[in-house]
Design a protein around this motif. Sequence first.
Motif, PDB file in Angstrom:
ATOM      1  N   LEU A  60       0.814  -1.217   0.000  1.00 35.89           N
ATOM      2  CA  LEU A  60       0.000   0.000   0.000  1.00 35.89           C
ATOM      3  C   LEU A  60       0.851   1.274   0.000  1.00 35.89           C
ATOM      4  CD1 LEU A  60      -2.964   0.827  -0.062  1.00 35.89           C
ATOM      5  CD2 LEU A  60      -2.954   0.836   2.435  1.00 35.89           C
ATOM      6  N   PRO A  61       1.955   1.360   0.739  1.00 35.24           N
ATOM      7  CA  PRO A  61       2.773   2.583   0.675  1.00 35.24           C
ATOM      8  C   PRO A  61       3.276   2.900  -0.734  1.00 35.24           C
ATOM      9  CG  PRO A  61       3.367   1.300   2.600  1.00 35.24           C
ATOM     10  CD  PRO A  61       2.434   0.448   1.790  1.00 35.24           C
ATOM     11  N   GLU A  62       3.692   1.898  -1.489  1.00 33.26           N
ATOM     12  CA  GLU A  62       4.145   2.152  -2.858  1.00 33.26           C
ATOM     13  C   GLU A  62       3.003   2.698  -3.725  1.00 33.26           C
ATOM     14  OE1 GLU A  62       4.976  -0.474  -1.125  1.00 33.26           O
ATOM     15  OE2 GLU A  62       7.180  -0.580  -1.200  1.00 33.26           O
ATOM     16  N   LEU A  63       1.806   2.105  -3.561  1.00 33.79           N
ATOM     17  CA  LEU A  63       0.661   2.549  -4.352  1.00 33.79           C
ATOM     18  C   LEU A  63       0.293   4.005  -4.030  1.00 33.79           C
ATOM     19  CD1 LEU A  63      -1.743   1.940  -6.256  1.00 33.79           C
ATOM     20  CD2 LEU A  63      -2.995   1.151  -4.232  1.00 33.79           C
ATOM     21  N   ILE A  64       0.243   4.354  -2.744  1.00 34.02           N
ATOM     22  CA  ILE A  64      -0.137   5.720  -2.360  1.00 34.02           C
ATOM     23  C   ILE A  64       0.928   6.714  -2.785  1.00 34.02           C
ATOM     24  CG2 ILE A  64      -0.726   7.201  -0.412  1.00 34.02           C
ATOM     25  CD1 ILE A  64      -2.802   5.036  -1.128  1.00 34.02           C
ATOM     26  N   ALA A  65       2.204   6.346  -2.690  1.00 32.47           N
ATOM     27  CA  ALA A  65       3.282   7.249  -3.112  1.00 32.47           C
ATOM     28  C   ALA A  65       3.190   7.548  -4.602  1.00 32.47           C
ATOM     29  CB  ALA A  65       4.638   6.636  -2.770  1.00 32.47           C
ATOM     30  N   GLN A  66       2.849   6.552  -5.401  1.00 32.96           N
ATOM     31  CA  GLN A  66       2.711   6.771  -6.844  1.00 32.96           C
ATOM     32  C   GLN A  66       1.514   7.672  -7.158  1.00 32.96           C
ATOM     33  OE1 GLN A  66       2.469   2.890  -8.606  1.00 32.96           O
ATOM     34  NE2 GLN A  66       4.589   2.326  -8.088  1.00 32.96           N
ATOM     35  N   ARG A  67       0.419   7.492  -6.434  1.00 31.79           N
ATOM     36  CA  ARG A  67      -0.793   8.259  -6.736  1.00 31.79           C
ATOM     37  C   ARG A  67      -0.679   9.710  -6.306  1.00 31.79           C
ATOM     38  NH1 ARG A  67      -6.316   4.865  -6.620  1.00 31.79           N
ATOM     39  NH2 ARG A  67      -5.549   3.047  -7.767  1.00 31.79           N
ATOM     40  N   THR A  68      -0.004   9.952  -5.200  1.00 28.84           N
ATOM     41  CA  THR A  68       0.105  11.338  -4.735  1.00 28.84           C
ATOM     42  C   THR A  68       1.163  12.110  -5.502  1.00 28.84           C
ATOM     43  OG1 THR A  68       1.603  10.572  -2.988  1.00 28.84           O
ATOM     44  CG2 THR A  68      -0.728  10.817  -2.427  1.00 28.84           C
ATOM     45  N   ALA A  69       2.290  11.474  -5.795  1.00 24.40           N
ATOM     46  CA  ALA A  69       3.395  12.114  -6.534  1.00 24.40           C
ATOM     47  C   ALA A  69       3.791  13.450  -5.911  1.00 24.40           C
ATOM     48  CB  ALA A  69       3.014  12.294  -8.006  1.00 24.40           C
ATOM     49  N   ILE A  70       3.937  13.469  -4.595  1.00 24.26           N
ATOM     50  CA  ILE A  70       4.344  14.664  -3.861  1.00 24.26           C
ATOM     51  C   ILE A  70       5.809  14.506  -3.477  1.00 24.26           C
ATOM     52  CG2 ILE A  70       3.974  16.035  -1.769  1.00 24.26           C
ATOM     53  CD1 ILE A  70       1.074  15.142  -1.797  1.00 24.26           C
ATOM     54  N   PRO A  71       6.620  15.527  -3.684  1.00 25.33           N
ATOM     55  CA  PRO A  71       8.032  15.421  -3.289  1.00 25.33           C
ATOM     56  C   PRO A  71       8.169  15.099  -1.804  1.00 25.33           C
ATOM     57  CG  PRO A  71       7.695  17.351  -4.664  1.00 25.33           C
ATOM     58  CD  PRO A  71       6.326  16.805  -4.354  1.00 25.33           C
ATOM     59  N   GLY A  72       8.962  14.097  -1.498  1.00 24.75           N
ATOM     60  CA  GLY A  72       9.184  13.690  -0.117  1.00 24.75           C
ATOM     61  C   GLY A  72       8.236  12.623   0.366  1.00 24.75           C
ATOM     62  N   VAL A  73       7.107  12.439  -0.311  1.00 25.58           N
ATOM     63  CA  VAL A  73       6.149  11.403   0.090  1.00 25.58           C
ATOM     64  C   VAL A  73       6.498  10.126  -0.668  1.00 25.58           C
ATOM     65  CG1 VAL A  73       3.716  10.763   0.281  1.00 25.58           C
ATOM     66  CG2 VAL A  73       4.407  13.147   0.542  1.00 25.58           C
ATOM     67  N   THR A  74       7.439   9.391  -0.125  1.00 19.15           N
ATOM     68  CA  THR A  74       7.878   8.132  -0.705  1.00 19.15           C
ATOM     69  C   THR A  74       7.259   6.967   0.057  1.00 19.15           C
ATOM     70  OG1 THR A  74       9.821   8.058   0.737  1.00 19.15           O
ATOM     71  CG2 THR A  74      10.053   9.219  -1.373  1.00 19.15           C
ATOM     72  N   ALA A  75       7.490   5.770  -0.463  1.00 21.11           N
ATOM     73  CA  ALA A  75       6.996   4.585   0.234  1.00 21.11           C
ATOM     74  C   ALA A  75       7.643   4.469   1.610  1.00 21.11           C
ATOM     75  CB  ALA A  75       7.268   3.341  -0.603  1.00 21.11           C
ATOM     76  N   ASP A  76       8.930   4.829   1.708  1.00 20.19           N
ATOM     77  CA  ASP A  76       9.603   4.775   3.001  1.00 20.19           C
ATOM     78  C   ASP A  76       8.994   5.785   3.980  1.00 20.19           C
ATOM     79  OD1 ASP A  76      11.921   3.930   4.745  1.00 20.19           O
ATOM     80  OD2 ASP A  76      12.366   6.077   4.542  1.00 20.19           O
ATOM     81  N   TYR A  77       8.676   6.974   3.482  1.00 13.38           N
ATOM     82  CA  TYR A  77       8.044   8.001   4.329  1.00 13.38           C
ATOM     83  C   TYR A  77       6.701   7.503   4.857  1.00 13.38           C
ATOM     84  CZ  TYR A  77       5.427  12.289   5.421  1.00 13.38           C
ATOM     85  OH  TYR A  77       4.654  13.241   6.033  1.00 13.38           O
ATOM     86  N   LEU A  78       5.906   6.862   4.011  1.00 13.44           N
ATOM     87  CA  LEU A  78       4.595   6.374   4.433  1.00 13.44           C
ATOM     88  C   LEU A  78       4.736   5.208   5.414  1.00 13.44           C
ATOM     89  CD1 LEU A  78       2.728   6.555   1.011  1.00 13.44           C
ATOM     90  CD2 LEU A  78       2.493   8.101   2.964  1.00 13.44           C
TER      91      LEU A  78
END
Length: 347
Positions: free
Chosen positions: A63-81
Amino acid sequence: MTHPDLVLRAEQAVIGAALRDRQRLDDIAYLTPDRMAHPTHRAVLTALIDSRTSSPTTPTAQLPELIAQRTAIPGVTADYLRRLADAAPQPRAIASYARMVQEAAVRRDLAQHVDRLRTATPGLRGPDPVLDRLAQAVRHTEHAAPVAKYNEPAPAPYEVRARPAGEGEARVESRLERQDAVLADLLQRPEQVREVSTWLYPEVFEEGPRREVYEAIVVVAERGEPVDQLTVEWEVYQQDPQAYEVTVEVRVEQREERPDYLARLAATAVVVGAAIELSGEMMAEDIRTKLATEFAAVDVTARTPGAEPKADLAIRAVTSTAPVEPAPLLQPPPVQQAPSIQPNIRP
């Protein structure tokens, strides 16, 4: 962050809980993304809600990878989530965190409404007592800074401040140490709160942060919400926003800021059941102290040179001023008088 903003932490707790269990979003269906103070949190919550219909079979681990791709916000990576998910206190408490977010949003709306009233009221010159009181009541409890402040980077996930090495070597006096152990046990094992609160009254704790933390724990538990560091810290802020950043004297010649003090309590290793055992000792100590104080107040005149005991003063107040000889406890036996024989003299 030395002083993490409580609203941002509540928003991160909502997102982190949803990342760990997406089904928890059903518990907060009333919370729409626009109620989030930070734009990054709005975007992430929107992506989480949309993913339930567009990608319902996505495993939680991905899920973190999916949300990071959909938001595409700088700094919001899968690791951040993932860090947000790890920082979430209790996923099952998502409804409590959502209530905090909603509460903060209502305060922001009220503050904006007060500003609109002030500018839109025709003929208003100078201060208005009603609007001033309303503005003060709203703003002194408003947690979030203006949204414009958060336009650029995503806020870092909340992390407990690391304590320097050797900090735990100093000792605090045993009375305060017992109080800290009770609070730590209640924070970590809140199922004991209802039992302990039936006999342990707040005045047993040192006046100040320790008493406020105990009162907040009891209030949160009575409200039926999960007791953890975030919910208790939020309630402490509601009790006294002005004193929230007041430091707490926790060790010899050492003081901690209140958020760090709560974080330390939540991480302190305590024996299971310490709250029940130590609270009994605290109650006994408090009763002994009060009895000694009351006895000293009653007996002080008896030990003061030239002062009359209070008991004697009370007796004299209700008796006459003439001295009265006390009656003996045992009366002496009557003395037998020998009969006197008078001569019968006839004229």
